[in-house]
Scaffold this motif. Structure first.
Motif, PDB file in Angstrom:
ATOM      1  N   VAL A   1       0.944  -1.467  -0.054  1.00 46.88           N
ATOM      2  CA  VAL A   1      -0.080  -0.022  -0.014  1.00 46.88           C
ATOM      3  C   VAL A   1       1.007   1.210   0.072  1.00 46.88           C
ATOM      4  CG1 VAL A   1      -1.960   1.074   1.086  1.00 46.88           C
ATOM      5  CG2 VAL A   1      -1.733  -1.483   1.338  1.00 46.88           C
ATOM      6  N   PRO A   2       1.300   1.461  -1.375  1.00 49.09           N
ATOM      7  CA  PRO A   2       2.347   2.801  -1.348  1.00 49.09           C
ATOM      8  C   PRO A   2       1.714   4.028  -0.636  1.00 49.09           C
ATOM      9  CG  PRO A   2       1.536   1.907  -3.572  1.00 49.09           C
ATOM     10  CD  PRO A   2       0.932   1.209  -2.373  1.00 49.09           C
ATOM     11  N   SER A   3       0.491   4.186  -0.651  1.00 54.15           N
ATOM     12  CA  SER A   3      -0.275   5.542   0.037  1.00 54.15           C
ATOM     13  C   SER A   3      -0.080   5.339   1.148  1.00 54.15           C
ATOM     14  CB  SER A   3      -1.765   5.683  -0.577  1.00 54.15           C
ATOM     15  OG  SER A   3      -2.350   4.396   0.053  1.00 54.15           O
ATOM     16  N   SER A   4       0.273   4.477   2.024  1.00 57.17           N
ATOM     17  CA  SER A   4       0.496   4.543   3.421  1.00 57.17           C
ATOM     18  C   SER A   4       1.930   5.162   3.793  1.00 57.17           C
ATOM     19  CB  SER A   4       0.430   2.873   3.969  1.00 57.17           C
ATOM     20  OG  SER A   4       1.156   3.053   5.175  1.00 57.17           O
ATOM     21  N   ILE A   5       1.599   6.208   4.450  1.00 55.26           N
ATOM     22  CA  ILE A   5       3.215   6.918   4.810  1.00 55.26           C
ATOM     23  C   ILE A   5       4.060   6.028   5.851  1.00 55.26           C
ATOM     24  CG2 ILE A   5       4.118   8.994   6.243  1.00 55.26           C
ATOM     25  CD1 ILE A   5       1.959  10.538   4.932  1.00 55.26           C
ATOM     26  N   LYS A   6       3.275   5.140   6.635  1.00 52.18           N
ATOM     27  CA  LYS A   6       4.221   4.545   7.323  1.00 52.18           C
ATOM     28  C   LYS A   6       5.043   3.546   6.498  1.00 52.18           C
ATOM     29  CE  LYS A   6       3.262   0.759  10.983  1.00 52.18           C
ATOM     30  NZ  LYS A   6       2.565  -0.234  11.468  1.00 52.18           N
ATOM     31  N   PHE A   7       4.150   2.817   5.426  1.00 45.12           N
ATOM     32  CA  PHE A   7       5.032   2.045   4.619  1.00 45.12           C
ATOM     33  C   PHE A   7       6.243   2.845   3.848  1.00 45.12           C
ATOM     34  CE2 PHE A   7       5.524   0.396   0.079  1.00 45.12           C
ATOM     35  CZ  PHE A   7       5.668  -0.857   0.349  1.00 45.12           C
ATOM     36  N   TRP A   8       6.042   3.960   3.223  1.00 49.33           N
ATOM     37  CA  TRP A   8       7.229   4.593   2.674  1.00 49.33           C
ATOM     38  C   TRP A   8       8.245   4.851   3.626  1.00 49.33           C
ATOM     39  CZ3 TRP A   8       8.423   3.307  -1.778  1.00 49.33           C
ATOM     40  CH2 TRP A   8       7.172   3.000  -2.775  1.00 49.33           C
ATOM     41  N   ASP A   9       7.785   5.225   4.865  1.00 47.31           N
ATOM     42  CA  ASP A   9       8.686   5.612   5.872  1.00 47.31           C
ATOM     43  C   ASP A   9       9.552   4.333   6.226  1.00 47.31           C
ATOM     44  OD1 ASP A   9       8.286   8.377   6.158  1.00 47.31           O
ATOM     45  OD2 ASP A   9       7.218   7.898   7.928  1.00 47.31           O
ATOM     46  N   ARG A  10       9.115   3.362   6.324  1.00 50.61           N
ATOM     47  CA  ARG A  10       9.656   1.872   6.405  1.00 50.61           C
ATOM     48  C   ARG A  10      10.948   1.725   5.442  1.00 50.61           C
ATOM     49  NH1 ARG A  10      12.512   0.774   8.848  1.00 50.61           N
ATOM     50  NH2 ARG A  10      12.937  -0.906   9.867  1.00 50.61           N
ATOM     51  N   ILE A  11      10.253   1.829   4.121  1.00 45.82           N
ATOM     52  CA  ILE A  11      10.896   1.154   3.167  1.00 45.82           C
ATOM     53  C   ILE A  11      12.338   2.201   2.815  1.00 45.82           C
ATOM     54  CG2 ILE A  11      10.942   1.143   0.470  1.00 45.82           C
ATOM     55  CD1 ILE A  11       9.348  -1.084   1.876  1.00 45.82           C
ATOM     56  N   LEU A  12      11.958   3.352   3.082  1.00 49.73           N
ATOM     57  CA  LEU A  12      13.077   4.411   2.782  1.00 49.73           C
ATOM     58  C   LEU A  12      14.056   4.341   4.042  1.00 49.73           C
ATOM     59  CD1 LEU A  12      10.856   7.405   1.415  1.00 49.73           C
ATOM     60  CD2 LEU A  12      12.376   5.885   0.209  1.00 49.73           C
ATOM     61  N   SER A  13      13.700   3.946   4.900  1.00 51.64           N
ATOM     62  CA  SER A  13      14.766   3.883   6.269  1.00 51.64           C
ATOM     63  C   SER A  13      15.245   2.623   6.250  1.00 51.64           C
ATOM     64  CB  SER A  13      14.029   4.273   7.456  1.00 51.64           C
ATOM     65  OG  SER A  13      12.981   3.323   7.791  1.00 51.64           O
ATOM     66  N   THR A  14      15.139   1.601   5.465  1.00 53.04           N
ATOM     67  CA  THR A  14      15.763   0.196   5.615  1.00 53.04           C
ATOM     68  C   THR A  14      16.964   0.393   4.842  1.00 53.04           C
ATOM     69  OG1 THR A  14      15.075  -2.012   5.268  1.00 53.04           O
ATOM     70  CG2 THR A  14      14.591  -0.579   3.484  1.00 53.04           C
ATOM     71  N   ASN A  15      17.834  -0.702   5.624  1.00 58.73           N
ATOM     72  CA  ASN A  15      19.199  -0.828   4.881  1.00 58.73           C
ATOM     73  C   ASN A  15      19.256  -1.878   4.091  1.00 58.73           C
ATOM     74  OD1 ASN A  15      19.967   1.772   6.379  1.00 58.73           O
ATOM     75  ND2 ASN A  15      20.073   0.468   8.435  1.00 58.73           N
ATOM     76  N   ILE A  16      18.386  -2.463   3.750  1.00 51.84           N
ATOM     77  CA  ILE A  16      18.258  -3.829   3.163  1.00 51.84           C
ATOM     78  C   ILE A  16      18.782  -3.572   1.580  1.00 51.84           C
ATOM     79  CG2 ILE A  16      16.918  -5.678   2.154  1.00 51.84           C
ATOM     80  CD1 ILE A  16      15.178  -5.294   4.377  1.00 51.84           C
ATOM     81  N   PRO A  17      19.968  -3.952   1.158  1.00 50.93           N
ATOM     82  CA  PRO A  17      20.586  -3.875  -0.006  1.00 50.93           C
ATOM     83  C   PRO A  17      19.829  -4.224  -1.375  1.00 50.93           C
ATOM     84  CG  PRO A  17      22.340  -4.483   1.328  1.00 50.93           C
ATOM     85  CD  PRO A  17      21.037  -4.768   1.983  1.00 50.93           C
ATOM     86  N   LYS A  18      19.292  -5.273  -1.018  1.00 52.09           N
ATOM     87  CA  LYS A  18      18.468  -5.989  -2.320  1.00 52.09           C
ATOM     88  C   LYS A  18      17.051  -6.161  -1.782  1.00 52.09           C
ATOM     89  CE  LYS A  18      22.178  -8.114  -4.848  1.00 52.09           C
ATOM     90  NZ  LYS A  18      23.199  -9.222  -4.635  1.00 52.09           N
ATOM     91  N   LEU A  19      16.186  -5.468  -2.333  1.00 50.37           N
ATOM     92  CA  LEU A  19      14.807  -5.300  -1.940  1.00 50.37           C
ATOM     93  C   LEU A  19      13.987  -5.563  -3.195  1.00 50.37           C
ATOM     94  CD1 LEU A  19      13.249  -4.824   0.816  1.00 50.37           C
ATOM     95  CD2 LEU A  19      13.294  -2.348   0.194  1.00 50.37           C
TER      96      LEU A  19
END
Length: 168
Positions: free
Chosen positions: A140-158
């Motif tokens: 659910v890309p419209s979820s701010i929580k989702f994007w905050d989590r994705i953008l703050s992750t350190n996972i190199p290959k997603l």
């Protein structure tokens, strides 16, 4: 003494518990040739690797014709570093319990029929690879929580391609 000969009761109970988790995984999801219904040490099985203490660290079961729902008990295999259940026919949601596997560096659940949301707990793991591609997961890309989590992750290959990206 060898920690796997039963002298250390708590360790052997833990290892027995890990075997029960494998029994449970096979009972719920089946598989082609990874599981042995006998008294052999699961650490000697072709698709499973253990550390020197006898704890499961790698579970590589891709293309095993597995189906059904991933059991939450997989989250009890606390030494796991790799889970590869790709190219099976697993369905249902990804258990959030996998988020408690703090040693895990490689999680590949690609090419299944998994649904629901990706558990946010996965993004807290020290993963090098998180491959959820080609499932039916709703992001659910419209979820701010989702994007905050994705953008703050350190996972190199997603990898998320081939899923259902939904607005809401």
């Amino acid at each position: 003494s060898n920690p796997r000969n039963g002298n250390n009761r708590s360790l052997s109970n833990t290892i027995a518990g890990e075997r029960l988790t494998l029994d449970n995984l096979y009972g719920k999801c089946g598989g082609k040739d990874w599981y042995k219904d006998d008294n052999t040490d699961h650490c000697d099985w072709k698709y499973i690797q253990c550390n020197d203490d006898g704890h499961i660290i790698n579970l590589v079961l891709e293309q095993q014709s597995m189906s059904g729902i991933i059991p939450t008990e997989l989250g009890t295999l606390t030494n796991l570093r790799t889970i590869d259940l790709s190219s099976n026919n697993l369905n249902g949601e990804i258990p959030s319990e996998l988020g408690s596997l703090t040693e895990m560096v490689d999680l590949n659940l690609s090419y299944n029929q998994l649904t629901g949301d990706a558990p946010m707990e996965l993004f807290d793991l020290p993963l090098n690879v998180l491959d959820l591609s080609f499932n039916k997961i709703k992001f659910v890309p419209s979820s701010i929580k989702f994007w905050d989590r994705i953008l703050s992750t350190n996972i190199p290959k997603l990898k998320f391609s081939g899923n259902k990206i939904k607005e809401k």
